[in-house]
Design a protein around this motif. Structure first.
Motif, PDB file in Angstrom:
ATOM      1  N   HIS A 255      30.886  81.583  57.743  1.00 41.48           N
ATOM      2  CA  HIS A 255      32.007  82.478  57.446  1.00 41.48           C
ATOM      3  C   HIS A 255      33.107  81.755  56.679  1.00 41.48           C
ATOM      4  CE1 HIS A 255      30.502  86.020  59.423  1.00 41.48           C
ATOM      5  NE2 HIS A 255      30.184  85.320  60.488  1.00 41.48           N
ATOM      6  N   ALA A 256      33.317  80.495  57.031  1.00 41.43           N
ATOM      7  CA  ALA A 256      34.347  79.734  56.310  1.00 41.43           C
ATOM      8  C   ALA A 256      33.924  79.521  54.855  1.00 41.43           C
ATOM      9  CB  ALA A 256      34.585  78.398  56.999  1.00 41.43           C
ATOM     10  N   PHE A 257      32.652  79.265  54.656  1.00 39.14           N
ATOM     11  CA  PHE A 257      32.141  79.085  53.296  1.00 39.14           C
ATOM     12  C   PHE A 257      32.340  80.376  52.502  1.00 39.14           C
ATOM     13  CE2 PHE A 257      28.678  79.693  50.254  1.00 39.14           C
ATOM     14  CZ  PHE A 257      28.831  78.570  49.451  1.00 39.14           C
ATOM     15  N   ASN A 258      31.994  81.482  53.112  1.00 42.91           N
ATOM     16  CA  ASN A 258      32.159  82.772  52.433  1.00 42.91           C
ATOM     17  C   ASN A 258      33.624  82.985  52.046  1.00 42.91           C
ATOM     18  OD1 ASN A 258      29.472  83.183  52.851  1.00 42.91           O
ATOM     19  ND2 ASN A 258      29.711  84.651  54.524  1.00 42.91           N
ATOM     20  N   ALA A 259      34.511  82.671  52.992  1.00 38.27           N
ATOM     21  CA  ALA A 259      35.940  82.865  52.718  1.00 38.27           C
ATOM     22  C   ALA A 259      36.382  81.985  51.552  1.00 38.27           C
ATOM     23  CB  ALA A 259      36.749  82.528  53.972  1.00 38.27           C
ATOM     24  N   ARG A 260      35.920  80.756  51.543  1.00 34.14           N
ATOM     25  CA  ARG A 260      36.326  79.835  50.469  1.00 34.14           C
ATOM     26  C   ARG A 260      35.770  80.294  49.125  1.00 34.14           C
ATOM     27  NH1 ARG A 260      34.793  75.882  53.838  1.00 34.14           N
ATOM     28  NH2 ARG A 260      33.131  75.198  52.451  1.00 34.14           N
ATOM     29  N   TYR A 274      41.538  77.212  54.131  1.00 36.44           N
ATOM     30  CA  TYR A 274      40.381  77.703  54.877  1.00 36.44           C
ATOM     31  C   TYR A 274      39.358  76.589  55.095  1.00 36.44           C
ATOM     32  CZ  TYR A 274      41.796  82.613  55.076  1.00 36.44           C
ATOM     33  OH  TYR A 274      42.444  83.783  55.378  1.00 36.44           O
ATOM     34  N   GLY A 275      39.336  75.642  54.176  1.00 35.10           N
ATOM     35  CA  GLY A 275      38.481  74.474  54.386  1.00 35.10           C
ATOM     36  C   GLY A 275      38.939  73.692  55.604  1.00 35.10           C
ATOM     37  N   ARG A 276      40.238  73.522  55.720  1.00 33.13           N
ATOM     38  CA  ARG A 276      40.781  72.799  56.879  1.00 33.13           C
ATOM     39  C   ARG A 276      40.624  73.622  58.162  1.00 33.13           C
ATOM     40  NH1 ARG A 276      46.221  70.886  53.697  1.00 33.13           N
ATOM     41  NH2 ARG A 276      45.048  69.990  51.977  1.00 33.13           N
ATOM     42  N   LEU A 277      40.764  74.922  58.015  1.00 39.66           N
ATOM     43  CA  LEU A 277      40.597  75.795  59.188  1.00 39.66           C
ATOM     44  C   LEU A 277      39.174  75.649  59.742  1.00 39.66           C
ATOM     45  CD1 LEU A 277      41.605  78.113  61.026  1.00 39.66           C
ATOM     46  CD2 LEU A 277      40.797  79.711  59.295  1.00 39.66           C
ATOM     47  N   GLU A 278      38.227  75.580  58.849  1.00 40.67           N
ATOM     48  CA  GLU A 278      36.830  75.418  59.291  1.00 40.67           C
ATOM     49  C   GLU A 278      36.698  74.134  60.116  1.00 40.67           C
ATOM     50  OE1 GLU A 278      34.013  75.106  56.095  1.00 40.67           O
ATOM     51  OE2 GLU A 278      32.547  74.109  57.370  1.00 40.67           O
ATOM     52  N   ARG A 279      37.255  73.062  59.567  1.00 36.93           N
ATOM     53  CA  ARG A 279      37.153  71.767  60.254  1.00 36.93           C
ATOM     54  C   ARG A 279      37.834  71.837  61.632  1.00 36.93           C
ATOM     55  NH1 ARG A 279      35.205  69.407  62.338  1.00 36.93           N
ATOM     56  NH2 ARG A 279      35.648  67.351  63.127  1.00 36.93           N
ATOM     57  N   ALA A 280      38.989  72.502  61.666  1.00 36.66           N
ATOM     58  CA  ALA A 280      39.727  72.597  62.930  1.00 36.66           C
ATOM     59  C   ALA A 280      38.961  73.457  63.938  1.00 36.66           C
ATOM     60  CB  ALA A 280      41.119  73.166  62.677  1.00 36.66           C
ATOM     61  N   CYS A 281      38.346  74.537  63.469  1.00 35.14           N
ATOM     62  CA  CYS A 281      37.557  75.381  64.387  1.00 35.14           C
ATOM     63  C   CYS A 281      36.392  74.575  64.960  1.00 35.14           C
ATOM     64  CB  CYS A 281      37.028  76.618  63.673  1.00 35.14           C
ATOM     65  SG  CYS A 281      38.295  77.845  63.320  1.00 35.14           S
ATOM     66  N   LEU A 282      35.757  73.795  64.116  1.00 34.82           N
ATOM     67  CA  LEU A 282      34.643  72.973  64.603  1.00 34.82           C
ATOM     68  C   LEU A 282      35.146  71.952  65.619  1.00 34.82           C
ATOM     69  CD1 LEU A 282      32.657  72.353  61.280  1.00 34.82           C
ATOM     70  CD2 LEU A 282      32.243  74.077  63.024  1.00 34.82           C
TER      71      LEU A 282
ATOM     72  N   GLY B 237      39.408  70.507  45.615  1.00 34.81           N
ATOM     73  CA  GLY B 237      38.974  71.631  46.443  1.00 34.81           C
ATOM     74  C   GLY B 237      37.727  72.311  45.907  1.00 34.81           C
ATOM     75  N   GLU B 238      37.554  72.264  44.612  1.00 36.94           N
ATOM     76  CA  GLU B 238      36.447  73.000  43.998  1.00 36.94           C
ATOM     77  C   GLU B 238      35.239  72.122  43.699  1.00 36.94           C
ATOM     78  OE1 GLU B 238      36.427  76.140  43.581  1.00 36.94           O
ATOM     79  OE2 GLU B 238      38.517  76.770  43.708  1.00 36.94           O
ATOM     80  N   ALA B 239      35.457  70.837  43.537  1.00 37.70           N
ATOM     81  CA  ALA B 239      34.382  69.976  43.042  1.00 37.70           C
ATOM     82  C   ALA B 239      33.300  69.754  44.088  1.00 37.70           C
ATOM     83  CB  ALA B 239      34.959  68.637  42.604  1.00 37.70           C
ATOM     84  N   GLU B 240      32.146  69.414  43.588  1.00 35.95           N
ATOM     85  CA  GLU B 240      31.034  69.063  44.474  1.00 35.95           C
ATOM     86  C   GLU B 240      31.356  67.764  45.206  1.00 35.95           C
ATOM     87  OE1 GLU B 240      27.614  70.585  44.676  1.00 35.95           O
ATOM     88  OE2 GLU B 240      29.021  72.164  44.160  1.00 35.95           O
ATOM     89  N   ALA B 241      30.671  67.568  46.340  1.00 37.53           N
ATOM     90  CA  ALA B 241      30.965  66.410  47.195  1.00 37.53           C
ATOM     91  C   ALA B 241      30.884  65.099  46.424  1.00 37.53           C
ATOM     92  CB  ALA B 241      30.007  66.397  48.374  1.00 37.53           C
TER      93      ALA B 241
END
Lengths: 1075, 339
Positions: A255-260, A274-282, B237-241
């Motif tokens: 879901h976090a991926f979809n949101a991003r 939302y990337g950070r939110l994902e990490r925090a949820c995990l 934020g957008e780039a690949e790892a």
């Protein structure tokens, strides 16, 4: 040197750490200054920075840190040292929380929730849950904000839902985690009506962007909803199947991926968040009590604690997870040394280890050792509360070195966990008590006691003995510090021993000097100037306002302590400790503070405790007039019950100021908000002369480490009062002195004795207190193994079993050899002196708690010189006339025994007659006030201290030793004889009253109730149940005529002391029927 | 200064790219890095030889010509433009359908998202001076500029083709148009690519002044380095790892009070000219900024690239659209440069 950059993550972390350092220091200082300013109602300070710039920089650091963190978690190659959450995200959290202080928000006009949200994202990943949860307690998360456009409103609800998951508060009326479900359901319900407004937007691109934002937020909300379900019950079901924690993480990631993905072309900033939110949820999943795989019995315990109504445990602190992940519950580990700072969650870990050990070795017992009576009481109550519902039966062995017939009876009853002191366990082991023949585990709380003098040596050699004699027994040693935990673990467990050393504390702490500032415009300020310490979370040199010094302020430590206590008691949320160098000073300071403090509004529980103290002492107690002002003292001049009640008063906020001595170092487990250190010295009487010595850093931090209540305080404050720069310098030197290792107390002795031909005499034991335990250790081996123990190799083997030997080995072969040489020399001396009688002598001595020179002295003075008839209760504790000669002789002997040193701490000449008189009055039920009037010139506190620290502890131990030696091998009524020491322990003279005292009944009610017990012919086994059901009216009949509290109040206090009644219950009922 | 060949750029036969390189591949996946192949600098692919205009070393002023007739390169350019215009379509529609798993209804959103995600080619603006500001013209210019940049700098990497993300005008990132980097032997290079498209007959074109100020004053010499930091964060934020570690490094460098000695920043303005031909006067603002760049607290140089189109921007757009409309059709001929 010009810096260089690198793609190596370690170097990047170091590079960023260096860059961040000044900002973190500034942020921490600002945060601390803001908290102080808020406490005193001053204008909140501004930082020496441009907030937009700091925001920009911290956001950049977070960008890097979250990436490094996810790399560190997904790679096994980076090793444990790569911890971006600690090196970068925690500092970022500290900056964020300074940025989101209320005044900053008001200035910028930003939504306060956003600041909290951003700080919480960092805080959760940086394992700062206790701090964030406390912080969120002040944040209104109850309602959604009205009037926002739907897409913006939904995005805000993402934040609120996440913060509810972080806070996890549960009250009788509301549950944050359940609220998340409600929140998401409400949004779903409102969606059809509210989404329409987006279609009204004029610009097609804007419509699309708003829709994308909504869809991204729906994804985030779904992830949070699943998270909340998991945190609440541990169960998440998808498509009819229960998800594992990994499955749940997969859903959150999806879901976090979809949101991003949706926001990538719309809103770069929200996409990052939302990337950070994902990490925090995990991270919240990882922290949940449901996520760690646990042995079945432990899982049952944890689930029960998670679902209980009062204070449910819904997540493990970082330190707890780290300990479990360090194989705390590994069944192949036979010894674990758990080094964890105060308040980091040791108790729960101990409980889990106990449950696991018990399940692993059914039928075997667990022993929980605590160093003081107060801690024994507290630990037993906690264990009863937490493990009782799982069917564990917890018993307490009275923490004195004697075992009376009633206690024998108690220990013959079925139980699972015995809570007691090391000394009592030593006695039980030496006497071969059958209840402890098979042990599953021994838990040692405050294990750094190992390094402290005679008691430390005794504990060390007790553990050595258990290690040799209790097959399959595991050990769990717990201490707030032990950088040499690995050495300790190896000593106890060899290859299967494991150290667990975790440096994590639940909240911040600031350490400084309380000083008078420069007079400016007629005002003299008082402030706390921060000092440098690894235990402080604020850089040195920050000045924090405390308030104005009053007119005519005299710059003494005493005044500084009083003024600070008065101010902090009204500004801090929890208790304030004033640490004094002696009991006298602590009591005096409490009185002075009380005199200057206004009375609090009427408080029934304070009134009840005041009346209890008056009744216990038989006169108006010095503290009973202070309690109504929220002031108390805490030292050896209080009974165990009084200390317990005072601790609870502080813990529950009824008392705001507590003046205490360093007895707190091993005395209590109650949290405080602040400590004022008037002195870091201890002042004591030794042979009638006052001596003053600096307390050790270990002792100090064991007290000061309690400052800063988990989830209650923003931070803990420690202030050393300082009149001038010299005081500040001296304090700084004290803080610089760090002794973080646990050393064997025996190690101090051996180098001194190196090469000397030692005569093992009373004088020698007197001079080297740890020697007593060492000699008893050797003698115990002889008692158990007979002649075989005297072989050279057997003695070496015996010595090798001690921690001191392994330490000596590290120090050098010479010291190790010296230990063996001393043991051999001692055994040769014993053989020479005792000849064929050695085995009998060893058996006789073993279990007395005395070294052979002391036993020899007792033998010389008592063997064949006393009669059983002189040891009857009537003869020994005469109710009228002269004090018993036998009792005087007992006291005289005890004055010579180095292990007891009766009179050593007294002022003036030691008088055996006086001690005998005091003991007689004590047993005969005289009030403390009466004894104080007769023997202490009305010094009630000194009298109480002597009664509890000497008469009720040392005298029974010595009496019992004399009895065993005097009547060894004789046909005497042991059951009757052994009741005598118990009478002295409890200050009563009947068997029934002893039993009642063992169950925690106050002394003033015990004899009265004993008549009821006799009349009812109540057995010891049924006594507790009988007391529970005894109506208040019959408690009332048991009270003395001048009792200040009623029967029902006495019963409720007993129930509180026994753990049946919580403080809230006591408070609720207090004052309902005053006497 | 070396004289410029003012003749129109000669049409050349496409030179083959190395076998293992498909210039389209890096842009096929959203956000994938653009790693150039290593053609011989100065010739080959979709660009003509690179003409070096020396005399300001270490700063460089170079020009090249876009060769529209080179089939593979043309296809790549078209593909990138199409992706820019259609990028949202694929993502939005895919995510929209997945949205049903959230428990929220997606019916209402479908109508709102479909126009945004529609796979439509942009309208060609009227051929007026304002046409240069039209997003579609900006897009094609940036695609060609980045391709030209990579052609001139083999071995450099563009971690994320941010030029492609322009669907929502209000949300457009007003930063540097593209970032490129190179890591070699412990040294790092970060290039800030600023794209200018101009058919302004005046020399230098006014956009060159603006961009010189933006690149030098607004980025390279800016005390707080906010713009650079913001761009790095967005690209991160957008780039690949695989690109995040170097980006971490650059972010750290930007935060450092003292500029790291092993990091070189290159201000890389790319001026794309259509009907108006490139002349040395076109980059005068950047030459004029050299002294400011050299005085900057960060270690920086200017590396100007002029790209001459074989036709005007309007025509370029139309040809790309024409090629794009026939792409994907099995029998359709590639749009190609032929009018």
């Amino acid at each position: 040197m010009t810096p260089t950059i690198s793609a190596d993550p370690r170097q990047q972390i170091q590079f960023l750490e260096d860059i961040l350092q000044p900002t973190i220091e500034e942020a921490q200082a600002l945060y601390v200054r803001s908290i102080f300013a808020r406490e005193v109602g001053a204008t909140l300070p501004r930082g020496d920075w441009t907030e937009a710039e700091v925001e920009e920089r911290v956001d950049a650091v977070e960008t890097v840190a979250f990436d490094l963190d996810s790399r560190a978690r997904s790679s096994f190659n980076n090793g444990p040292s790569l911890e971006p959450w600690k090196s970068l995200i925690w500092p970022a959290f500290r900056i964020r929380r300074a940025l989101s202080l209320p005044n900053r928000i008001e200035v910028s006009g930003a939504d306060p929730l956003e600041g909290e949200f951003l700080a919480a994202l960092d805080g959760v990943v940086a394992n700062r849950q206790p701090e964030i949860r406390h912080r969120l307690d002040e944040v209104d998360l109850a309602e959604a904000v009205a009037g926002l456009r739907w897409d913006k409103g939904v995005s805000r609800e993402v934040r609120r839902a996440f913060l509810l998951c972080v806070r996890k508060r549960k009250t009788p009326d509301a549950d944050d985690l359940a609220e998340v479900r409600t929140l998401v359901a409400a949004l779903r319900s409102a969606q059809p009506q509210r989404e329409v407004e987006l279609a009204q937007l004029a610009d097609a691109n804007e419509r699309g962007a708003a829709a994308a934002r909504c869809l991204a937020a729906y994804n985030a909300l779904r992830a949070i909803e699943l998270l909340a379900d998991y945190l609440l019950t541990g169960v998440v079901v998808k498509d009819g199947r229960r998800l594992t924690d990994r499955g749940l993480k997969g859903e959150i990631e999806k879901h976090a991926f979809n949101a991003r993905e949706l926001l990538g072309t719309i809103d770069a900033s929200e996409r990052m968040i939302y990337g950070r939110l994902e990490r925090a949820c995990l991270a919240l999943v990882d922290a949940s009590v449901y996520s760690l795989p646990l042995p079945r019995a432990v899982r049952d315990l944890v689930n029960r604690m998670a679902l209980r109504d009062e204070r449910p445990i819904r997540e493990f602190w970082f330190a707890q997870r780290a300990a479990i992940n360090s194989r705390l519950l590994d069944p192949t580990r036979n010894a674990i040394v758990l080094s964890l700072p105060t308040s980091a969650g040791k108790t729960l870990l101990a409980e889990m280890a106990i449950v696991h050990a018990s399940a692993d070795s059914p039928g075997r017992r667990i022993v929980y050792l605590a160093p003081t009576r107060a801690l024994v009481t507290q630990a037993s109550l906690t264990l009863k509360r937490d493990l009782g519902p799982s069917g564990f039966r917890v018993v307490v062995a009275t923490p004195v070195f004697e075992l009376d017939p009633l206690e024998e009876e108690l220990l013959r009853e079925p139980f699972d966990i015995l809570v007691t002191t090391p000394e009592k366990l030593d006695l039980l082991v030496r006497t071969g008590h059958e209840s402890l023949a098979e042990l599953a585990m021994v838990v040692v709380d405050e294990a750094h006691l190992l390094g402290e003098g005679e008691r430390g040596a005794r504990l060390e050699l007790l553990l050595s003995t258990l290690r040799r004699e209790r097959v399959g027994c595991k050990f769990l040693l717990m201490t707030p510090f032990a950088q040499n935990a690995a050495d300790l673990a190896y000593w106890l467990g060899g290859e299967q021993g494991a150290p667990i050393y975790i440096d994590w504390k639940p909240n911040d702490r600031v350490v400084g000097a309380v000083t008078k500032g420069r007079r400016h415009r007629g005002v003299t300020p008082l402030h706390l100037r921060t000092l440098s310490s690894p235990h402080s979370d604020c850089r040195a040199g920050v000045e924090l306002g405390i308030g104005r010094a009053p007119v005519g302020f005299s710059n003494t430590k005493e005044r500084l302590a009083i003024e600070t206590a008065l101010r902090w008691s009204s500004s801090k949320l929890g208790g304030v400790l004033v640490l004094a160098e002696s009991r006298r000073v602590a009591s005096a300071r409490a009185k002075q503070i009380g005199d200057e403090r206004a009375a609090l509004p009427p408080n029934a529980v304070l009134d009840l405790v005041s009346r209890y103290l008056d009744t216990e002492s038989g006169v108006s107690h010095p503290m009973s007039s202070l309690l109504p002002k929220g002031v108390a003292f805490h030292h050896a001049g209080l009974s165990g019950e009084a200390k317990f009640l005072v601790e609870r008063l502080v813990e529950n906020g009824d008392v705001q100021i507590i003046c205490a001595t360093t007895t707190l170092a091993h005395g209590v487990h109650f949290p405080l908000s602040a400590a004022i250190i008037e002195s870091f010295h201890r002042r004591e009487l030794h042979h009638g002369r006052w001596s003053r010595e600096k307390i050790t850093p270990a002792e100090f931090w064991n007290i000061a480490g309690r400052v800063g209540r988990t989830m209650e305080d923003s931070m803990g404050t420690i202030g050393f009062v300082a009149r001038n720069q010299a005081d500040i310098d001296s304090t700084q030197r004290f803080l610089d002195d760090e002794a973080r290792e646990v050393r064997s107390a025996l190690m101090e002795m051996f180098p001194i004795l190196e090469g000397i031909e030692v005569e093992f005499s009373i004088a020698m034991v007197e001079e080297h207190r740890a020697m007593s335990a060492f000699l008893q250790y050797v003698l115990h081996a002889i008692a158990v193994s007979g002649q075989a123990a005297l072989r050279e190799d057997a003695i070496e083997e015996l010595i090798r079993g001690s921690f001191a030997f392994s330490e000596a080995n590290r120090a050098g072969q010479q010291t190790a050899d010296e230990m063996v040489r001393l043991a051999r020399s001692y055994s040769r001396q014993l053989v020479r002196a005792k000849g064929g009688g050695l085995a009998g002598f060893a058996k006789l001595s073993d279990g007395t708690g005395f070294s052979s020179p002391s036993v020899d002295l007792m033998l010389a003075e008592w063997r064949g010189t006393t009669r059983e008839i002189d040891w009857g209760p009537q003869a020994l504790f005469r109710e009228e006339g002269q004090v018993s000669d036998t009792l005087v002789r007992v006291m005289d002997t005890l004055g010579k025994i180095p292990e007891i040193r009766l009179g050593y701490y007294d002022e003036g000449q030691f008088s055996p007659e006086r001690v005998a008189r005091i003991a007689t009055q004590w047993v005969n039920g005289e009030t403390i006030a009466t004894i104080a009037a007769a023997e202490y010139r009305d010094d009630l506190l000194q009298c109480t201290k002597d009664l509890h620290s000497t008469v009720a502890t040392l005298v029974p131990w010595g009496m019992r030793g004399i009895q065993r030696i005097a009547f060894a091998g004789q046909e005497v009524n042991w059951a009757s004889l052994e009741l005598l020491p118990a009478m002295v322990v409890h200050g009563v003279r009947s068997r029934e009253a002893i039993a009642l005292r063992m169950l925690g009944v106050p002394r003033f009610a015990a004899e009265g109730l004993s008549a009821e017990v006799r009349a009812g012919n109540v057995s010891f086994a049924a006594l507790h149940e009988w007391l529970v059901n005894l109506p208040p009216a019959r408690w009332q009949r048991a009270l003395p005529g001048n009792s200040g509290i009623s029967g029902s109040e006495t019963k409720r206090i007993w129930q509180a002391l026994d753990g049946q009644l919580g403080w809230a219950g006591l408070r609720q009922s207090a004052g309902s029927d005053p006497a | 200064m070396a004289p410029i060949d003012h003749r129109p750029w000669p049409a050349t036969t496409p030179s083959p790219l190395p076998q293992d390189v498909n210039p389209r591949t890096p842009l096929q996946a959203s956000g994938h890095g653009l790693v150039t192949p290593a053609p011989t600098p100065g010739s080959g692919g979709g660009f003509g030889p690179i003409v070096e205009h020396p005399a300001r070393a270490p700063h460089r002023f170079r020009t090249t010509a876009f060769r529209a007739e080179h089939r593979q390169s043309w296809d790549a350019i078209v593909g990138q433009c199409v992706q820019a215009w259609r990028l949202t379509s694929q993502t939005f529609m895919r995510q929209l359908e997945r949205g049903a798993e959230t428990g929220f209804s997606i019916d209402g959103l479908r109508a709102l998202l479909t126009p945004l995600g529609a796979a439509e080619l942009p309208e060609t603006p009227p051929d007026t001076p304002e046409a240069m500001r039209a997003p579609a013209i900006t897009d094609v210019s940036e695609v060609i500029a980045v391709a030209g940049y990579l052609h001139a700098h083999p071995g450099h990497t563009v971690p994320w083709a941010r030029v492609l993300h322009k669907p929502v005008v209000d949300e457009q990132h007003r930063g540097i148009d593209a970032l490129a980097y190179q890591l070699q032997d412990g040294e790092a290079l970060l290039a800030l690519v600023e794209v200018m498209a101009s058919d302004d007959a005046s020399r230098p074109p006014s956009t060159a002044y603006d961009h010189a100020n933006q690149l030098v004053g607004g980025t390279i010499t800016e005390d707080r380095r906010s713009r650079l930091l913001r761009d790095l964060k967005v690209v991160h934020g957008e780039a690949e790892a695989m690109h995040k570690m170097p980006l971490n490094m650059f972010i750290a460098a930007v935060l450092a009070p003292e500029w790291p000695s092993n990091l070189q920043v290159v201000g890389a303005p790319c001026l794309v000219r259509g009907r108006v031909r490139l002349e040395p006067a076109d980059w005068r603002p950047f030459e004029g900024a050299i002294s400011r760049v050299e005085a900057a607290p960060i270690k920086a140089t200017i590396d100007f690239l002029g790209i001459q189109l074989p036709f005007g921007f309007i025509e370029l757009l139309d040809r790309i659209k024409s090629s794009a409309s026939s792409q994907g059709s099995p029998s359709g001929a590639p749009g190609g440069p032929a009018a």
